[in-house]
Design a protein around this motif. Structure first.
Motif, short mmCIF file in Angstrom:
data_model
loop_
_atom_site.label_atom_id
_atom_site.label_comp_id
_atom_site.label_asym_id
_atom_site.label_seq_id
_atom_site.Cartn_x
_atom_site.Cartn_y
_atom_site.Cartn_z
N GLY A 1 9.10 50.76 -53.15
CA GLY A 1 9.62 49.44 -52.81
C GLY A 1 9.82 48.64 -54.07
O GLY A 1 9.09 48.83 -55.06
N ARG A 2 10.82 47.75 -54.09
CA ARG A 2 11.10 46.97 -55.29
C ARG A 2 9.93 46.06 -55.65
O ARG A 2 9.65 45.82 -56.83
N GLU A 3 9.21 45.56 -54.63
CA GLU A 3 8.13 44.61 -54.90
C GLU A 3 6.92 45.28 -55.56
O GLU A 3 6.06 44.59 -56.12
N ILE A 4 6.86 46.60 -55.50
CA ILE A 4 5.78 47.30 -56.23
C ILE A 4 6.38 48.17 -57.36
O ILE A 4 5.82 49.19 -57.74
N SER A 5 7.51 47.71 -57.87
CA SER A 5 8.14 48.41 -59.00
C SER A 5 7.93 47.60 -60.27
O SER A 5 8.15 46.38 -60.29
N ALA A 6 7.59 48.29 -61.34
CA ALA A 6 7.40 47.63 -62.63
C ALA A 6 8.70 46.98 -63.08
O ALA A 6 9.79 47.46 -62.77
N ASN A 7 8.57 45.90 -63.84
CA ASN A 7 9.74 45.23 -64.41
C ASN A 7 10.06 45.68 -65.83
O ASN A 7 11.10 45.33 -66.37
N GLY A 8 9.16 46.47 -66.41
CA GLY A 8 9.37 46.93 -67.78
C GLY A 8 9.80 48.38 -67.86
O GLY A 8 10.07 48.89 -68.95
N MET A 9 9.84 49.05 -66.74
CA MET A 9 10.26 50.47 -66.73
C MET A 9 10.75 50.84 -65.34
O MET A 9 10.48 50.15 -64.36
N THR A 10 11.47 51.96 -65.28
CA THR A 10 11.97 52.46 -64.01
C THR A 10 11.72 53.96 -63.95
O THR A 10 12.07 54.69 -64.88
N ALA A 11 11.09 54.40 -62.86
CA ALA A 11 10.92 55.84 -62.62
C ALA A 11 11.98 56.23 -61.59
O ALA A 11 11.90 55.85 -60.42
N ALA A 12 12.98 56.98 -62.07
CA ALA A 12 14.18 57.25 -61.27
C ALA A 12 14.24 58.72 -60.88
O ALA A 12 14.02 59.59 -61.73
N LYS A 13 14.54 58.97 -59.62
CA LYS A 13 14.60 60.37 -59.16
C LYS A 13 15.97 60.98 -59.48
O LYS A 13 17.01 60.34 -59.30
N TYR A 14 15.96 62.24 -59.90
CA TYR A 14 17.23 62.94 -60.07
C TYR A 14 17.89 63.05 -58.70
O TYR A 14 17.23 63.43 -57.72
N PRO A 15 19.19 62.74 -58.62
CA PRO A 15 19.88 62.94 -57.34
C PRO A 15 19.89 64.42 -56.97
O PRO A 15 19.72 65.29 -57.83
N GLU A 16 20.09 64.69 -55.71
CA GLU A 16 20.19 66.06 -55.19
C GLU A 16 21.07 66.92 -56.11
O GLU A 16 22.19 66.52 -56.47
N GLY A 17 20.56 68.06 -56.51
CA GLY A 17 21.36 69.01 -57.30
C GLY A 17 21.40 68.72 -58.79
O GLY A 17 21.97 69.49 -59.56
N VAL A 18 20.81 67.61 -59.21
CA VAL A 18 20.79 67.27 -60.64
C VAL A 18 19.38 67.57 -61.17
O VAL A 18 18.39 67.29 -60.48
N THR A 19 19.30 68.14 -62.37
CA THR A 19 17.98 68.48 -62.93
C THR A 19 17.76 67.75 -64.25
O THR A 19 18.68 67.14 -64.81
N ALA A 20 16.53 67.90 -64.72
CA ALA A 20 16.17 67.30 -66.02
C ALA A 20 17.11 67.75 -67.12
O ALA A 20 17.51 66.97 -67.98
N ALA A 21 17.50 69.03 -67.08
CA ALA A 21 18.38 69.58 -68.12
C ALA A 21 19.76 68.92 -68.12
O ALA A 21 20.45 68.89 -69.13
N ASP A 22 20.16 68.39 -66.95
CA ASP A 22 21.45 67.69 -66.87
C ASP A 22 21.36 66.27 -67.46
O ASP A 22 22.38 65.67 -67.78
N VAL A 23 20.16 65.76 -67.55
CA VAL A 23 20.01 64.34 -67.88
C VAL A 23 19.39 64.11 -69.27
O VAL A 23 19.99 63.47 -70.13
N LEU A 24 18.19 64.65 -69.49
CA LEU A 24 17.45 64.28 -70.72
C LEU A 24 18.17 64.70 -72.00
O LEU A 24 18.45 63.85 -72.85
N PRO A 25 18.52 65.99 -72.16
CA PRO A 25 19.20 66.36 -73.42
C PRO A 25 20.61 65.79 -73.51
O PRO A 25 21.09 65.49 -74.60
N LYS A 26 21.25 65.60 -72.35
CA LYS A 26 22.63 65.08 -72.37
C LYS A 26 22.63 63.60 -72.78
O LYS A 26 23.53 63.15 -73.51
#
Lengths: 387, 387
Positions: B306-331
């Motif tokens: 929920g947004r009300e229990i989400s930090a304002n200094g960082m965001t923990a974001a889920k990879y969308p379906e079919g997307v992996t860490a390798a698609d995001v972090l090194p890219k």
């Protein structure tokens, strides 16, 4: 980038010392992730280069670089290598021997101390007698006690320990000797060297610098009692340090990234610079002789009871008859020269301390030593003229 | 001096963060004695300004700034405030709750844990029930768990603890919340805030940052068992911190002088800058909403429930379906944007973390947030196009 550090007073205390501008620039490295491909090899370099400075490249040796002051290395030694109730022998040459003993007792060690007279060193006979009286898990040696400027014969002590009690671990408090005094980690058979960045290594303070032998690591792995600290537990740090050395990311607690960059620059300057390590130690000896001879000519005496047991990276100098700290410390500061007062509680008001490590000793073209000697002459002349 | 930091990748992990050039320049301060008249007021400033950031200026509160990482603050809390065998309640919101519990047990605490579901917070009912079940010496709260980006209702928890167990001490792990989330130290009745420099404070890593209440100090003074650590013993540091605050030299272990200069610059920018503290927190909330709304538009979900229990200094974001860490972090790294992977062991491969603290949140003219959102869009588009 060209970077010129700000004008400032000459810092010639026995640590922190004067820093090269290149080191300060490295300490201003932009924000960098502690697990990034950019940073990992920098950390790995530091772990490897430290072993070179200490002649300690035997496989199985392990460097530890952990955010903290030099003092934290005492906790690391006491918490990881000694189990509660085990006997430890402390070879005490001043303030820092007292404190290391306190630290060991905090983690449950039973401490026996051999206290040298002020300005002297523990005798070989006393050491051998102590080793024969009891089985010690660990002997600690202060290499240079920053409070007295005494240089202990650490290599000879280690030899005697090997002969008389080969199973005993040897920890060398080398906070004020790494990179200014020769330390032969492998040849001497040292198990832990404890140091910090802001002295002979010539890097800002904030990193605990430790090298442990394979025997020390095996001792850690074989211990029965849990390690008595969380932050400084080598069980937590060992996989991290190994990962950095092997080029893999790992996380336990955030390392001081900028300071690690600065340490890399400092270690490279020492190990890969135009001078050999042997030349560096010779330069410190030459600087020390120049300062001590110059002070002697000004009628200044010394706390250490002989040149052969005097540190080469610092000098503990006695105020001449009738001269006090107030005549020297603030007056030198007015000349933009910062030296340190006395620290050993029994004689604190009777002496002052000059550091001559790192660039001050090695880069003679800076003229630091001449400036210090001229400054001391000026303030002593003024003090004597007052009378 | 004009100083422009080197070009580098944009660092938007949840700490270390991007640093202002003025802070990096302060971290390159020339060699300075830790007990010099130049340095003492700088250290004193830091001790005082920290209290302002935390709304914790009640007389008797005591700041501690000690060379180390944020983790060292756990040891400080566990070793100084808890005696072996005493009960501690840990409100656990992820990786850092687990670790704090380990730390407490290292120093002999009997730990009870209330574990929130991943992405959620401990319920008020569970907290009250736990407080009624047993007398706890201490409750620990992770304010923002950097592993999940969950912001816990620390003020409300503190209120419930005051109501139900007024003698219980309250420790707030605020490593990832100081200066990015409002913390009302005095009003909430917190006893220990534990933090570090490299997150909301915007200063390189290497300092353990702690504020303790008068009640915490009295607890220390009244303890029967000796403090279970040497380096982090507040009995040793208390006279040192008081001396620096009062403008007198004192020594226990060498502080990281350059980092203290950097912290002074960082704290001054926060407390004496053009923005009020309230504006700063509002800026972090606006940055957080911008990132989270932008990511949601890209089809990205979040670890916090929920947004009300989400930090304002960082965001923990889920990879969308079919997307992996390798698609995001090194890219993203190829686009010169450094984000962090997942850290919570149960879900580590399913999410990534973006930091938006300090200058990235406050100095919107830098354009960091837009760059991050554009980068994430680019890499997600590319990942989706591959299929």
């Amino acid at each position: 980038m060209t970077f010129q550090q700000a004008p400032h007073k000459l810092l010639v205390i026995p640590g922190p010392i004067e820093f090269d501008s290149s080191i300060l620039l490295a300490n201003a490295t932009p924000g960098t992730s502690h697990v990034s491909p950019a940073f990992i090899p920098v950390f790995g370099d530091c772990l490897r280069l430290l072993k070179k400075v200490l002649y300690g490249e035997k496989p199985g040796n392990q460097s530890f670089l952990i955010a903290g002051s030099g003092t934290l290395g005492w906790d690391a030694t006491a918490a990881n290598l000694v189990e509660p109730g085990e006997d430890v022998l402390v070879l005490n040459h001043g303030y820092f021997g007292d404190s290391f003993a306190d630290c060991l007792e905090t983690y449950g060690a039973k401490v026996t101390q051999l206290k040298a007279p002020i300005g002297g060193v523990v005798s070989e006979a006393d050491l051998v007698a102590a080793l024969k009286s009891k089985k010690f898990k660990l002997v600690t040696i202060t290499h240079v006690d920053t409070s007295t400027g005494v240089l202990s014969p650490a290599g000879r002590y280690a030899e005697l320990i090997k002969q008389n009690s080969p199973d005993t671990l040897i920890a060398l408090d080398a906070v004020c000797s790494v990179a200014s005094e020769e330390i032969r980690f492998d040849d001497w058979g040292i198990d832990v060297v404890i140091s910090a960045t802001q002295k002979g290594l010539g890097v800002p303070p904030g990193l605990s610098v430790v090298l442990a032998s394979e025997r020390a690591i095996k001792t850690l792995e074989a211990r029965k009692a849990p390690v008595g600290s969380y932050y400084i537990s080598w069980k937590r740090w060992l996989p991290i340090m190994r990962a950095y050395e092997e080029g893999r990311p790992a996380y336990f607690a955030t390392p001081p990234v900028q300071l690690v960059y600065a340490l890399q620059a400092g270690l490279k300057a020492i190990v890969e610079g135009p001078q050999s390590l042997e030349d560096r130690f010779a330069a410190h000896k030459a600087a020390s002789n120049k300062i001590k001879d110059g002070l002697a000519q000004l009628g200044v005496g010394f706390v250490p009871l002989g040149r052969e047991i005097s540190a080469n990276g610092m000098t503990a100098a006695k105020y001449p008859e009738g001269v006090t700290a107030a005549d020297v410390l603030p007056k030198l500061a007015e000349l933009d020269i910062v030296v340190a007062g006395g620290l050993h509680k029994d004689i604190a008001t009777t002496y002052f301390r000059i550091g001559h490590m790192g660039v001050t000793a090695v880069k003679t073209e800076r003229g630091d030593l001449d400036k210090v000697l001229a400054g001391v002459k000026t303030v002593l002349d003024a003090a004597r003229a007052k009378k």
